[in-house]
Design a protein around this motif. Structure first.
Motif, PDB file in Angstrom:
ATOM      1  N   MET A   1       0.810  -1.051  -0.048  1.00 14.46           N
ATOM      2  CA  MET A   1       0.075  -0.242  -0.056  1.00 14.46           C
ATOM      3  C   MET A   1       0.806   1.330  -0.123  1.00 14.46           C
ATOM      4  SD  MET A   1      -3.136   1.197  -0.231  1.00 14.46           S
ATOM      5  CE  MET A   1      -3.908  -0.362   0.121  1.00 14.46           C
ATOM      6  N   GLU A   2       0.398   2.321  -0.990  1.00 14.58           N
ATOM      7  CA  GLU A   2       1.241   3.395  -0.749  1.00 14.58           C
ATOM      8  C   GLU A   2       0.235   4.539   0.224  1.00 14.58           C
ATOM      9  OE1 GLU A   2       4.005   4.204  -2.458  1.00 14.58           O
ATOM     10  OE2 GLU A   2       4.103   2.077  -3.042  1.00 14.58           O
ATOM     11  N   PHE A   3       1.105   5.677   0.558  1.00 17.19           N
ATOM     12  CA  PHE A   3       0.180   6.437   1.418  1.00 17.19           C
ATOM     13  C   PHE A   3       0.545   7.951   0.749  1.00 17.19           C
ATOM     14  CE2 PHE A   3       0.910   2.761   3.761  1.00 17.19           C
ATOM     15  CZ  PHE A   3      -0.236   2.604   4.478  1.00 17.19           C
ATOM     16  N   ARG A   4      -0.463   8.862   1.002  1.00 23.48           N
ATOM     17  CA  ARG A   4      -0.261  10.382   0.684  1.00 23.48           C
ATOM     18  C   ARG A   4      -0.851  11.120   1.791  1.00 23.48           C
ATOM     19  NH1 ARG A   4      -2.348  10.602  -5.825  1.00 23.48           N
ATOM     20  NH2 ARG A   4      -1.280   8.430  -6.304  1.00 23.48           N
ATOM     21  N   ARG A   5      -0.337  12.356   1.911  1.00 22.64           N
ATOM     22  CA  ARG A   5      -0.605  13.245   2.926  1.00 22.64           C
ATOM     23  C   ARG A   5      -2.077  13.843   2.434  1.00 22.64           C
ATOM     24  NH1 ARG A   5       3.513  15.875   5.952  1.00 22.64           N
ATOM     25  NH2 ARG A   5       4.307  13.948   6.805  1.00 22.64           N
ATOM     26  N   LEU A   6      -3.016  14.082   3.132  1.00 24.59           N
ATOM     27  CA  LEU A   6      -4.284  14.552   2.992  1.00 24.59           C
ATOM     28  C   LEU A   6      -4.384  16.214   3.129  1.00 24.59           C
ATOM     29  CD1 LEU A   6      -7.106  13.847   2.526  1.00 24.59           C
ATOM     30  CD2 LEU A   6      -7.510  13.925   5.211  1.00 24.59           C
ATOM     31  N   GLY A   7      -4.331  16.727   1.967  1.00 18.61           N
ATOM     32  CA  GLY A   7      -4.287  17.936   2.002  1.00 18.61           C
ATOM     33  C   GLY A   7      -2.991  18.691   2.430  1.00 18.61           C
ATOM     34  N   ARG A   8      -3.124  20.154   3.204  1.00 17.57           N
ATOM     35  CA  ARG A   8      -1.800  20.672   3.430  1.00 17.57           C
ATOM     36  C   ARG A   8      -1.714  20.219   4.881  1.00 17.57           C
ATOM     37  NH1 ARG A   8      -2.261  26.262   2.057  1.00 17.57           N
ATOM     38  NH2 ARG A   8      -2.185  25.542  -0.218  1.00 17.57           N
ATOM     39  N   SER A   9      -1.623  18.913   5.146  1.00 15.12           N
ATOM     40  CA  SER A   9      -1.733  18.757   6.623  1.00 15.12           C
ATOM     41  C   SER A   9      -0.514  17.811   6.760  1.00 15.12           C
ATOM     42  CB  SER A   9      -2.994  18.088   7.101  1.00 15.12           C
ATOM     43  OG  SER A   9      -3.314  16.822   6.651  1.00 15.12           O
ATOM     44  N   GLY A  10      -0.669  16.993   8.120  1.00 12.86           N
ATOM     45  CA  GLY A  10       0.445  15.963   8.506  1.00 12.86           C
ATOM     46  C   GLY A  10      -0.227  14.768   8.569  1.00 12.86           C
ATOM     47  N   LEU A  11      -1.223  14.628   8.134  1.00 15.51           N
ATOM     48  CA  LEU A  11      -2.031  13.213   8.264  1.00 15.51           C
ATOM     49  C   LEU A  11      -1.913  12.352   6.962  1.00 15.51           C
ATOM     50  CD1 LEU A  11      -3.940  11.530   9.677  1.00 15.51           C
ATOM     51  CD2 LEU A  11      -6.027  12.636   8.110  1.00 15.51           C
ATOM     52  N   ASN A  12      -1.210  11.402   6.995  1.00 20.35           N
ATOM     53  CA  ASN A  12      -1.180  10.257   5.748  1.00 20.35           C
ATOM     54  C   ASN A  12      -2.448   9.349   6.100  1.00 20.35           C
ATOM     55  OD1 ASN A  12       1.678  11.060   5.225  1.00 20.35           O
ATOM     56  ND2 ASN A  12       2.207  10.286   7.087  1.00 20.35           N
TER      57      ASN A  12
ATOM     58  N   ILE B   1      -6.292  21.699   0.023  1.00 20.66           N
ATOM     59  CA  ILE B   1      -7.223  20.744   0.235  1.00 20.66           C
ATOM     60  C   ILE B   1      -7.121  19.611  -0.740  1.00 20.66           C
ATOM     61  CG2 ILE B   1      -9.861  20.252   0.225  1.00 20.66           C
ATOM     62  CD1 ILE B   1     -10.122  22.964   1.199  1.00 20.66           C
ATOM     63  N   SER B   2      -7.094  18.160  -0.190  1.00 17.55           N
ATOM     64  CA  SER B   2      -7.228  17.094  -1.178  1.00 17.55           C
ATOM     65  C   SER B   2      -8.504  16.616  -1.510  1.00 17.55           C
ATOM     66  CB  SER B   2      -6.086  16.004  -0.611  1.00 17.55           C
ATOM     67  OG  SER B   2      -5.204  16.394  -0.313  1.00 17.55           O
ATOM     68  N   GLN B   3      -8.811  15.657  -2.516  1.00 16.13           N
ATOM     69  CA  GLN B   3      -9.835  15.041  -2.766  1.00 16.13           C
ATOM     70  C   GLN B   3      -9.542  13.434  -2.604  1.00 16.13           C
ATOM     71  OE1 GLN B   3     -12.102  17.104  -4.225  1.00 16.13           O
ATOM     72  NE2 GLN B   3     -10.301  18.594  -4.236  1.00 16.13           N
ATOM     73  N   ILE B   4     -10.854  13.245  -1.840  1.00 16.70           N
ATOM     74  CA  ILE B   4     -10.781  11.513  -1.365  1.00 16.70           C
ATOM     75  C   ILE B   4     -11.969  11.266  -2.395  1.00 16.70           C
ATOM     76  CG2 ILE B   4     -11.267   9.794   0.682  1.00 16.70           C
ATOM     77  CD1 ILE B   4     -10.515  12.306   2.474  1.00 16.70           C
TER      78      ILE B   4
ATOM     79  N   ALA C   1      -6.307   3.141 -10.687  1.00 20.60           N
ATOM     80  CA  ALA C   1      -5.135   3.892 -10.897  1.00 20.60           C
ATOM     81  C   ALA C   1      -5.254   4.982 -11.719  1.00 20.60           C
ATOM     82  CB  ALA C   1      -4.281   2.926 -11.912  1.00 20.60           C
ATOM     83  N   TRP C   2      -6.263   5.156 -12.539  1.00 20.08           N
ATOM     84  CA  TRP C   2      -6.415   6.298 -13.444  1.00 20.08           C
ATOM     85  C   TRP C   2      -6.979   7.620 -12.375  1.00 20.08           C
ATOM     86  CZ3 TRP C   2     -10.325  10.166 -13.875  1.00 20.08           C
ATOM     87  CH2 TRP C   2     -10.126  11.083 -14.875  1.00 20.08           C
ATOM     88  N   VAL C   3      -7.479   7.496 -11.432  1.00 17.32           N
ATOM     89  CA  VAL C   3      -7.916   8.509 -10.564  1.00 17.32           C
ATOM     90  C   VAL C   3      -6.934   8.882  -9.455  1.00 17.32           C
ATOM     91  CG1 VAL C   3     -10.575   8.191 -10.322  1.00 17.32           C
ATOM     92  CG2 VAL C   3      -8.901   7.453  -8.682  1.00 17.32           C
ATOM     93  N   LEU C   4      -5.838   7.900  -9.211  1.00 17.05           N
ATOM     94  CA  LEU C   4      -4.761   8.247  -8.400  1.00 17.05           C
ATOM     95  C   LEU C   4      -3.787   8.886  -9.383  1.00 17.05           C
ATOM     96  CD1 LEU C   4      -4.732   4.961  -6.330  1.00 17.05           C
ATOM     97  CD2 LEU C   4      -5.344   7.197  -5.558  1.00 17.05           C
ATOM     98  N   GLN C   5      -3.903   9.080 -10.448  1.00 17.21           N
ATOM     99  CA  GLN C   5      -2.779   9.839 -11.252  1.00 17.21           C
ATOM    100  C   GLN C   5      -3.073  11.341 -11.214  1.00 17.21           C
ATOM    101  OE1 GLN C   5      -0.403   7.838 -12.793  1.00 17.21           O
ATOM    102  NE2 GLN C   5      -2.003   6.282 -11.706  1.00 17.21           N
TER     103      GLN C   5
ATOM    104  N   ALA D   1      -5.936  12.519  -2.696  1.00 14.95           N
ATOM    105  CA  ALA D   1      -5.322  11.739  -1.489  1.00 14.95           C
ATOM    106  C   ALA D   1      -5.535  10.028  -1.721  1.00 14.95           C
ATOM    107  CB  ALA D   1      -5.529  12.446  -0.619  1.00 14.95           C
ATOM    108  N   SER D   2      -6.758   9.641  -1.805  1.00 17.09           N
ATOM    109  CA  SER D   2      -7.372   8.525  -1.770  1.00 17.09           C
ATOM    110  C   SER D   2      -8.457   8.212  -2.676  1.00 17.09           C
ATOM    111  CB  SER D   2      -7.692   8.174  -0.278  1.00 17.09           C
ATOM    112  OG  SER D   2      -7.758   6.789  -0.085  1.00 17.09           O
TER     113      SER D   2
END
Length: 329
Positions: A1-12, A200-203, A271-275, A280-281
């Motif tokens: 599994m890969e991880f990404r930061r959620l928005g401009r925050s420290g949450l993975n 802000i990220s998109q989930i 995989a397409w949406v994650l490009q 973020a997720s």
């Protein structure tokens, strides 16, 4: 599994998250739901998304039981507030302070946790001052019951307005949860640029377009028995916008592209949406554990520019990108 930061925050968060809309507490029996949650955990998913409205609160309870006894710090638990819950009283809906505070406390009990990693406004509420909504969110953050705040299906203008109040009230506003997939790209023209400006990220939900991008719906053929398209209680109304022969014919053109990339159609769609780097997720749902094991293989997959262009060509004429379709009731 890969991880990404959620928005401009420290949450993975895990690139692929597990959601239980339309399944837990309604379509899927308890033992099967628990098997799907275990499959998600076994696959390395740490991020779980639900909402109080799902199965009228039952979905939260199912998820709470599935995550009970696990190390809380190793999980990210998300839920939402807005839609009517309970017996339908005058304050059992919306983003007023009373409903937000009571709903948050009820969700915590059902999920069996002391805090929510992310609490999301499930829609925008035009009937309540936005200041009231963000003040309630701020109080939940100060109380330690909520770590981060997000929204779902908000327009670019609404996100910008909310971000300004979030800064004023010192609320960590980090995410938006929209529908997004290769067929439904309405967030790209306005929502994504506004979100990037605001940190802000998109989930995203429905990365496989409620199953349409798996290729199981064939043009000119009856819908598969037991599929979402045949279940009036399980989202048939949501998926019908994609169920025309023009769309389904175009989707079939993706099959050789997926095969060449060594992916299933579902994996290609996720995989397409994650490009999109603002994503973020991607939320996946499941009614069987094997669906989870299959779909998580999209994590970490990089699609070459030529393949992305080929996907656009295959779907030309059936992609929806009108930003006015991003709207709340």
């Amino acid at each position: 599994m890969e991880f990404r930061r959620l928005g401009r925050s420290g949450l993975n968060v895990s690139e692929i998250s597990y959601g239980n809309w339309l399944t837990h507490g309604s379509q899927v029996e308890e033992d099967q739901a628990q098997a799907c949650i275990k499959a998600a955990l076994d696959a390395g998913i740490t991020t779980f998304d639900t909402a109080d409205i799902y199965a009228n609160t039952l979905a939260e309870s199912v998820l709470g039981r599935g995550l009970a006894g696990l190390r809380r710090e190793s999980l990210e638990i998300f839920t939402k507030v807005y839609w009517p819950t309970g017996p339908g009283g005058p304050n059992d809906k919306g983003l007023g302070r009373k409903h937000i505070m009571e709903s948050a406390n009820a969700s915590l009990k059902r999920l069996g946790t002391d805090y929510l990693d992310l609490y999301q406004a499930h829609r925008f509420d035009r009937t309540v001052p936005l200041e009231e909504t963000f003040l309630a969110f701020a109080d939940l953050v100060r109380q330690g019951k909520v770590l981060y705040v997000g929204v779902s299906e908000w327009t670019a203008e609404q996100i910008t307005q909310g971000a300004a109040l979030a800064r004023e009230f010192k609320v960590p506003f980090v995410s938006n949860q929209p529908q997004y997939n290769a067929l439904w790209r309405v967030i790209e023209p306005q929502v994504v640029p506004a979100s990037e400006r605001e940190g802000i990220s998109q989930i995203v939900w429905s990365p496989i377009a409620q199953g349409v991008l798996t290729g199981k719906y064939k043009p000119g053929q009856p819908f598969p028995e037991g599929s979402r398209a045949t279940d009036e209680k399980g989202g048939a109304n949501m998926v019908k916008r994609f169920l025309n022969d023009d769309v389904l014919t175009r989707v079939q053109k993706l099959e050789p592209l997926a095969a060449e990339a060594g992916l299933s159609l579902a994996q290609l769609a996720i995989a397409w949406v994650l490009q999109n780097q603002n994503v973020a997720s991607a939320i996946i749902g499941a009614s069987r554990p094997e669906q989870v094991h299959e779909n998580v293989k999209a994590a970490g997959v990089k699609l070459e520019p030529e393949l992305m262009e080929a996907i656009d060509t295959a779907l030309e004429g059936v992609v929806e990108s009108d930003p006015t379709l991003t709207r709340s009731p």
